[in-house]
Design a protein around this motif. Structure first.
Motif, short mmCIF file in Angstrom:
data_model
loop_
_atom_site.label_atom_id
_atom_site.label_comp_id
_atom_site.label_asym_id
_atom_site.label_seq_id
_atom_site.Cartn_x
_atom_site.Cartn_y
_atom_site.Cartn_z
N HIS A 148 131.85 -16.72 -4.63
CA HIS A 148 131.24 -17.47 -5.73
C HIS A 148 129.79 -17.05 -5.81
O HIS A 148 128.99 -17.36 -4.93
CB HIS A 148 131.35 -18.97 -5.45
N PHE A 149 129.44 -16.30 -6.86
CA PHE A 149 128.08 -15.81 -7.01
C PHE A 149 127.17 -16.94 -7.49
O PHE A 149 127.51 -17.65 -8.43
CB PHE A 149 128.03 -14.67 -8.03
N HIS A 150 126.02 -17.06 -6.87
CA HIS A 150 125.02 -18.04 -7.30
C HIS A 150 123.99 -17.30 -8.15
O HIS A 150 124.16 -17.14 -9.35
CB HIS A 150 124.38 -18.73 -6.10
N GLU A 151 122.90 -16.82 -7.51
CA GLU A 151 121.88 -16.09 -8.27
C GLU A 151 122.48 -14.87 -8.96
O GLU A 151 122.13 -14.56 -10.09
CB GLU A 151 120.74 -15.66 -7.33
N VAL A 152 123.39 -14.17 -8.27
CA VAL A 152 123.96 -12.95 -8.84
C VAL A 152 124.85 -13.25 -10.03
O VAL A 152 125.09 -12.39 -10.87
CB VAL A 152 124.73 -12.17 -7.74
N GLY A 153 125.36 -14.49 -10.12
CA GLY A 153 126.20 -14.86 -11.25
C GLY A 153 125.42 -15.39 -12.43
O GLY A 153 126.02 -15.72 -13.46
N ALA A 154 124.09 -15.46 -12.32
CA ALA A 154 123.26 -15.95 -13.42
C ALA A 154 123.21 -14.92 -14.54
O ALA A 154 123.40 -13.73 -14.32
CB ALA A 154 121.86 -16.26 -12.92
N VAL A 155 122.90 -15.41 -15.73
CA VAL A 155 122.96 -14.54 -16.91
C VAL A 155 121.99 -13.37 -16.81
O VAL A 155 122.31 -12.25 -17.22
CB VAL A 155 122.70 -15.36 -18.19
N ASP A 156 120.79 -13.59 -16.23
CA ASP A 156 119.83 -12.48 -16.17
C ASP A 156 120.29 -11.39 -15.21
O ASP A 156 120.09 -10.20 -15.46
CB ASP A 156 118.44 -12.98 -15.80
N THR A 157 120.94 -11.78 -14.11
CA THR A 157 121.41 -10.78 -13.15
C THR A 157 122.58 -9.98 -13.72
O THR A 157 122.68 -8.77 -13.52
CB THR A 157 121.82 -11.45 -11.83
N ILE A 158 123.48 -10.66 -14.42
CA ILE A 158 124.58 -9.95 -15.07
C ILE A 158 124.02 -8.96 -16.09
O ILE A 158 124.47 -7.80 -16.17
CB ILE A 158 125.55 -10.94 -15.75
N GLY A 213 126.87 -20.95 -11.19
CA GLY A 213 127.28 -19.61 -10.81
C GLY A 213 128.66 -19.28 -11.34
O GLY A 213 129.27 -20.06 -12.06
N ARG A 214 129.12 -18.10 -10.98
CA ARG A 214 130.43 -17.64 -11.45
C ARG A 214 131.16 -16.95 -10.32
O ARG A 214 130.56 -16.38 -9.43
CB ARG A 214 130.26 -16.64 -12.61
N ARG A 215 132.48 -17.01 -10.42
CA ARG A 215 133.29 -16.26 -9.46
C ARG A 215 133.44 -14.82 -9.94
O ARG A 215 133.23 -14.50 -11.10
CB ARG A 215 134.66 -16.93 -9.29
N TRP A 216 133.84 -13.96 -9.00
CA TRP A 216 134.00 -12.53 -9.27
C TRP A 216 134.99 -12.32 -10.42
O TRP A 216 134.76 -11.49 -11.32
CB TRP A 216 134.43 -11.85 -8.00
N ALA A 217 136.08 -13.08 -10.48
CA ALA A 217 137.07 -12.91 -11.54
C ALA A 217 136.47 -13.22 -12.91
O ALA A 217 136.79 -12.54 -13.90
CB ALA A 217 138.28 -13.80 -11.27
N GLU A 218 135.60 -14.22 -12.99
CA GLU A 218 134.96 -14.57 -14.27
C GLU A 218 134.05 -13.44 -14.74
O GLU A 218 134.05 -13.08 -15.92
CB GLU A 218 134.16 -15.85 -14.11
N ILE A 219 133.26 -12.90 -13.82
CA ILE A 219 132.35 -11.82 -14.18
C ILE A 219 133.14 -10.59 -14.59
O ILE A 219 132.78 -9.90 -15.56
CB ILE A 219 131.40 -11.52 -13.01
N ARG A 220 134.21 -10.31 -13.88
CA ARG A 220 135.05 -9.15 -14.22
C ARG A 220 135.60 -9.28 -15.63
O ARG A 220 135.65 -8.31 -16.39
CB ARG A 220 136.19 -9.05 -13.20
#
Length: 400
Positions: free
Chosen positions: A108-118, A62-69
């Motif tokens: 810390h996003f799990h499923e929501v941090g996955a590449v398909d959800t992004i 997964g990814r943290r919010w800062a990484e996705i941002r």
């Protein structure tokens, strides 16, 4: 899907369908084939690991919010799409943070941090931006939301449907459960509804408006349950307000939240109002007042729909120094509103048209459209606004 032809998009992660990769992660969690990350924040997370199912693949945890941002900030997408995508993830971070009792930045996003959800959120935001700029879409509406029923397996175990984050995001939204006992609305879908500012049937007390449909499209989900069409329908059309000769103005009810502060900086007040609007407030304003002992202060007022005030009240307590917030429900008269897209020498600009008793009382270009056009063409903002108003006037004459 159940006889309906629809478009299905697959997101590939190293050549494999990303949703399959995600399902394998959940399979490993269900069977204990991972260990918890000792973070010291009371919020365990599964580690990345490798395994072989006929392919070599490293699974991220997964990814943290800062990484996705940061990822979205670097993406080569239109500014409007970037704003929508960031807003959707910000709403997700706030919802997850509230559910787990941690600040949004620590989520810390799990499923929501996955590449398909992004990809789902970013591409959905890009599509919405394209519809606005190329097709003149000025408002999003939706029926009541089918959340489904039963249970769903996620990173934190088996959860009831709707998942906690979904339930948080859909507060104040009309929901129902119908069809197979599965998750019908994910946190991703709920966040996009909120990020797009979608008006939902029955949520605002306003009179329904007739929709003259133009184009209709269908998107397919991954599952294909028997006897239930797992599709999302998108209708592109023109709204036609249903007038009432006896009552030239519409009426609705709003919640007014109000507090006064005398020890907050202007920056804090401005930020609180900005956040309130991002969280769905109908309006937010501040006015100077004189408080006890002659101290200068600011009166903060936030308007919202009934059922949506709790989150905004919490925001005011969190972001300002107030010790108390007043709440009252008021009825207001409102003009019928319509967004009309006009062609100008600076591109397409949406104009908000207000009517009362069937008569146009006001027409004002949308600020964001004018600002974007002014920057793109290097002209003053007022020049774009004047051209847009003139274009709308010509459009009215042509239709008269």
């Amino acid at each position: 899907r159940s006889g309906i032809r629809a478009v299905k998009v697959d997101v590939l992660d190293d050549g494999q369908a990303a949703e399959i990769v995600q399902d394998e992660k959940l399979h490993h969690r269900e069977h204990g084939e991972h260990r918890e990350d000792e973070r010291g924040d009371g919020h365990g997370h599964s580690h990345a690991h490798e395994h072989d199912h006929g392919h070599a693949h490293t699974h991220e945890h997964g990814r943290r919010w800062a990484e996705i941002r940061e990822l979205i900030g670097k993406a080569a997408i239109p500014a409007a799409a970037r704003e929508t995508a960031l807003r959707a993830f910000a709403l997700l971070a706030e919802a997850e943070g509230k559910v787990h009792g941690i600040p949004p930045e620590q989520v810390h996003f799990h499923e929501v941090g996955a590449v398909d959800t992004i990809a789902d959120i970013v591409c959905g935001a890009v599509g919405a931006a394209w519809l606005a700029s190329e097709m003149g879409v000025g408002e999003w509406r939706a029926s009541a939301v089918n959340v489904g029923s039963g249970f769903v397996q996620c990173a934190h175990g088996r959860m009831p449907v709707p998942a906690p984050a979904t339930a948080e995001l859909l507060r104040g939204v009309p929901v129902y459960a119908e069809g197979p006992a599965v998750e019908m609305t994910t946190p991703t879908g709920a966040a996009l509804l909120r990020a797009l500012g979608c008006r939902l049937d029955g949520a605002d007390g306003r009179k329904p408006e007739t929709l003259v449909a133009g184009r209709v499209g269908y998107g397919a989900g991954g599952r294909d349950p028997k006897g239930f069409a797992n599709v999302l329908r998108l209708v592109l059309g023109d709204a036609v307000a249903r007038g009432d000769a006896a009552e030239p103005f519409g009426r609705d009810r709003v919640v007014v939240l109000e507090c006064a502060v005398d020890d907050a900086t202007p920056q804090v007040v401005a930020y609180a109002l900005e956040r309130a609007l991002e969280q769905g407030a109908l309006d937010a304003m501040a006015a100077p007042v004189t408080m006890k002992k002659g101290r200068p202060g600011m009166l903060l007022t936030v308007l919202c729909r009934e059922g949506e005030e709790e989150a905004l009240r919490e925001l005011l307590f969190r972001e300002t120094t107030t010790l108390g917030i007043r709440r009252r429900v008021e009825e207001r008269a409102v003009l019928e509103r319509e967004l009309v897209t006009v062609e100008t020498e600076y591109g397409r600009v949406r104009v908000k048209v207000a009517r009362g008793g069937g008569e146009v009382l006001n027409a004002m270009p949308e600020y964001e459209d004018c600002r974007r056009a002014a920057r793109e063409h290097g002209v003053p903002l007022r020049a774009v606004m004047e051209v847009a108003v003139a274009a709308y006037g010509e459009r009215r004459k042509a239709k008269a």
